[in-house]
Motif scaffolding. Structure first.
Motif, PDB file in Angstrom:
ATOM      1  N   ILE A  21     -17.321 -18.521  35.256  1.00 15.34           N
ATOM      2  CA  ILE A  21     -18.315 -18.070  34.535  1.00 15.34           C
ATOM      3  C   ILE A  21     -18.845 -16.602  34.985  1.00 15.34           C
ATOM      4  CG2 ILE A  21     -20.693 -18.672  34.141  1.00 15.34           C
ATOM      5  CD1 ILE A  21     -20.079 -21.493  34.394  1.00 15.34           C
ATOM      6  N   HIS A  22     -18.743 -15.834  34.148  1.00 12.51           N
ATOM      7  CA  HIS A  22     -19.128 -14.463  34.584  1.00 12.51           C
ATOM      8  C   HIS A  22     -20.334 -13.924  34.082  1.00 12.51           C
ATOM      9  CE1 HIS A  22     -15.226 -14.087  36.548  1.00 12.51           C
ATOM     10  NE2 HIS A  22     -14.687 -14.807  35.488  1.00 12.51           N
ATOM     11  N   ALA A  23     -21.271 -14.723  33.257  1.00 13.11           N
ATOM     12  CA  ALA A  23     -22.532 -14.457  32.689  1.00 13.11           C
ATOM     13  C   ALA A  23     -23.542 -13.994  33.756  1.00 13.11           C
ATOM     14  CB  ALA A  23     -22.991 -15.598  31.810  1.00 13.11           C
ATOM     15  N   LEU A  24     -24.348 -12.954  33.452  1.00 12.09           N
ATOM     16  CA  LEU A  24     -25.149 -12.450  34.349  1.00 12.09           C
ATOM     17  C   LEU A  24     -26.510 -13.145  34.239  1.00 12.09           C
ATOM     18  CD1 LEU A  24     -24.423  -8.773  33.986  1.00 12.09           C
ATOM     19  CD2 LEU A  24     -23.550 -10.334  35.786  1.00 12.09           C
ATOM     20  N   ASP A  25     -27.394 -13.458  35.180  1.00 14.48           N
ATOM     21  CA  ASP A  25     -28.417 -14.045  35.110  1.00 14.48           C
ATOM     22  C   ASP A  25     -29.490 -12.708  35.089  1.00 14.48           C
ATOM     23  OD1 ASP A  25     -29.006 -12.806  37.529  1.00 14.48           O
ATOM     24  OD2 ASP A  25     -28.937 -14.771  38.749  1.00 14.48           O
ATOM     25  N   VAL A  26     -30.872 -13.048  34.721  1.00 15.87           N
ATOM     26  CA  VAL A  26     -31.632 -12.141  34.503  1.00 15.87           C
ATOM     27  C   VAL A  26     -31.885 -11.162  35.661  1.00 15.87           C
ATOM     28  CG1 VAL A  26     -34.218 -11.731  34.240  1.00 15.87           C
ATOM     29  CG2 VAL A  26     -33.056 -13.811  32.972  1.00 15.87           C
ATOM     30  N   ASP A  27     -31.885 -11.515  36.778  1.00 18.90           N
ATOM     31  CA  ASP A  27     -32.072 -10.581  38.010  1.00 18.90           C
ATOM     32  C   ASP A  27     -30.923  -9.463  38.070  1.00 18.90           C
ATOM     33  OD1 ASP A  27     -34.177 -11.896  38.857  1.00 18.90           O
ATOM     34  OD2 ASP A  27     -33.230 -13.067  40.374  1.00 18.90           O
ATOM     35  N   ALA A  28     -29.681  -9.980  37.834  1.00 16.69           N
ATOM     36  CA  ALA A  28     -28.844  -9.276  37.481  1.00 16.69           C
ATOM     37  C   ALA A  28     -28.689  -8.086  36.466  1.00 16.69           C
ATOM     38  CB  ALA A  28     -27.048  -9.901  37.477  1.00 16.69           C
ATOM     39  N   LEU A  29     -29.289  -8.668  35.560  1.00 14.29           N
ATOM     40  CA  LEU A  29     -29.447  -7.697  34.170  1.00 14.29           C
ATOM     41  C   LEU A  29     -30.376  -6.483  34.303  1.00 14.29           C
ATOM     42  CD1 LEU A  29     -29.124 -10.298  31.489  1.00 14.29           C
ATOM     43  CD2 LEU A  29     -27.537  -8.418  31.809  1.00 14.29           C
ATOM     44  N   VAL A  30     -31.450  -6.415  35.354  1.00 14.11           N
ATOM     45  CA  VAL A  30     -32.191  -5.520  35.703  1.00 14.11           C
ATOM     46  C   VAL A  30     -31.399  -4.493  36.555  1.00 14.11           C
ATOM     47  CG1 VAL A  30     -34.569  -5.028  36.634  1.00 14.11           C
ATOM     48  CG2 VAL A  30     -34.041  -7.297  35.737  1.00 14.11           C
ATOM     49  N   SER A  31     -30.372  -4.442  36.631  1.00 13.46           N
ATOM     50  CA  SER A  31     -29.707  -3.513  37.553  1.00 13.46           C
ATOM     51  C   SER A  31     -29.650  -2.091  36.843  1.00 13.46           C
ATOM     52  CB  SER A  31     -28.130  -3.690  37.712  1.00 13.46           C
ATOM     53  OG  SER A  31     -27.382  -2.741  38.027  1.00 13.46           O
ATOM     54  N   PRO A  32     -29.755  -0.847  37.463  1.00  7.14           N
ATOM     55  CA  PRO A  32     -29.709   0.338  36.885  1.00  7.14           C
ATOM     56  C   PRO A  32     -28.472   0.666  36.266  1.00  7.14           C
ATOM     57  CG  PRO A  32     -30.277   0.688  39.225  1.00  7.14           C
ATOM     58  CD  PRO A  32     -30.030  -0.793  39.192  1.00  7.14           C
ATOM     59  N   ALA A  33     -27.422  -0.036  36.776  1.00  8.29           N
ATOM     60  CA  ALA A  33     -26.129   0.090  36.034  1.00  8.29           C
ATOM     61  C   ALA A  33     -26.035  -0.476  34.569  1.00  8.29           C
ATOM     62  CB  ALA A  33     -24.774  -0.157  36.645  1.00  8.29           C
ATOM     63  N   ILE A  34     -26.819  -1.221  34.141  1.00  7.75           N
ATOM     64  CA  ILE A  34     -26.903  -2.160  32.869  1.00  7.75           C
ATOM     65  C   ILE A  34     -28.143  -1.690  31.896  1.00  7.75           C
ATOM     66  CG2 ILE A  34     -27.542  -4.634  32.147  1.00  7.75           C
ATOM     67  CD1 ILE A  34     -25.817  -5.495  34.559  1.00  7.75           C
ATOM     68  N   THR A  35     -27.661  -1.436  30.742  1.00  9.91           N
ATOM     69  CA  THR A  35     -28.699  -1.110  29.797  1.00  9.91           C
ATOM     70  C   THR A  35     -28.691  -2.242  28.786  1.00  9.91           C
ATOM     71  OG1 THR A  35     -28.272   1.154  29.502  1.00  9.91           O
ATOM     72  CG2 THR A  35     -29.606   0.236  27.926  1.00  9.91           C
ATOM     73  N   PHE A  36     -29.828  -3.421  28.911  1.00 12.27           N
ATOM     74  CA  PHE A  36     -29.841  -4.471  28.206  1.00 12.27           C
ATOM     75  C   PHE A  36     -30.769  -4.307  26.856  1.00 12.27           C
ATOM     76  CE2 PHE A  36     -32.424  -8.488  27.161  1.00 12.27           C
ATOM     77  CZ  PHE A  36     -31.281  -9.344  27.138  1.00 12.27           C
TER      78      PHE A  36
END
Length: 152
Positions: free
Chosen positions: A33-48
């Motif tokens: 499982i490689h799905a990201l949780d909410v905290d991981a999605l707030v990373s500067p490397a990620i545009t959600f």
């Protein structure tokens, strides 16, 4: 339908991502499982991003920048009520366009191999993604399918 950057900490998004993680746990072994949780999605490397219609959440996705020329599609999910309406295609289109606008040369993703992921496989193949080997920190795994799209 409007697809635009959004905050993954919004209540409706948290509910959708929680559902997504629950489905991943129900269909894949924990190590796959490689799905990201909410905290991981707030990373500067990620545009959600989310897809919304009249403010109602329809789906989400994300672009994770891996390097100067390589990005990854993450957190693709459509609400059950909005399935079959082109939401995933719209979100994927936004992510691909954003990756091109940033000058990335390649966009890759990891998804599951089980039948549950059949609709996702068809979506990615329809949009020009092709099978590839593991990328970034991924390793060969019988429960993971890796796909990539050249953006040139």
């Amino acid at each position: 339908m409007e697809v635009s950057p959004d905050d993954p900490r919004r209540d409706d998004v948290v509910a959708l991502l929680t559902e997504h993680l629950a489905d991943m746990r129900a269909t894949s072994p924990p190590e796959s499982i490689h799905a990201l949780d909410v905290d991981a999605l707030v990373s500067p490397a990620i545009t959600f991003v989310t897809a919304r219609e009249d403010g109602v959440l329809l789906g989400c996705g994300a672009l994770k920048v891996l390097s100067d020329d390589h990005g990854e599609v993450k957190s693709m999910r459509t609400t059950y009520a909005a399935r079959g309406r082109g939401v995933a295609a719209a979100v994927l289109g936004w992510v691909v366009d954003e990756a091109r606008a940033r000058g990335l040369q390649r966009l890759s993703l990891e998804t599951g191999t089980q039948e549950y992921f059949g609709a996702a496989h068809r979506l990615y193949l329809r949009h020009g993604f092709v099978d590839c080997g593991p990328f970034s920190d991924y390793v060969l795994d019988p429960h993971s399918r890796f796909l990539t799209l050249a953006l040139k």
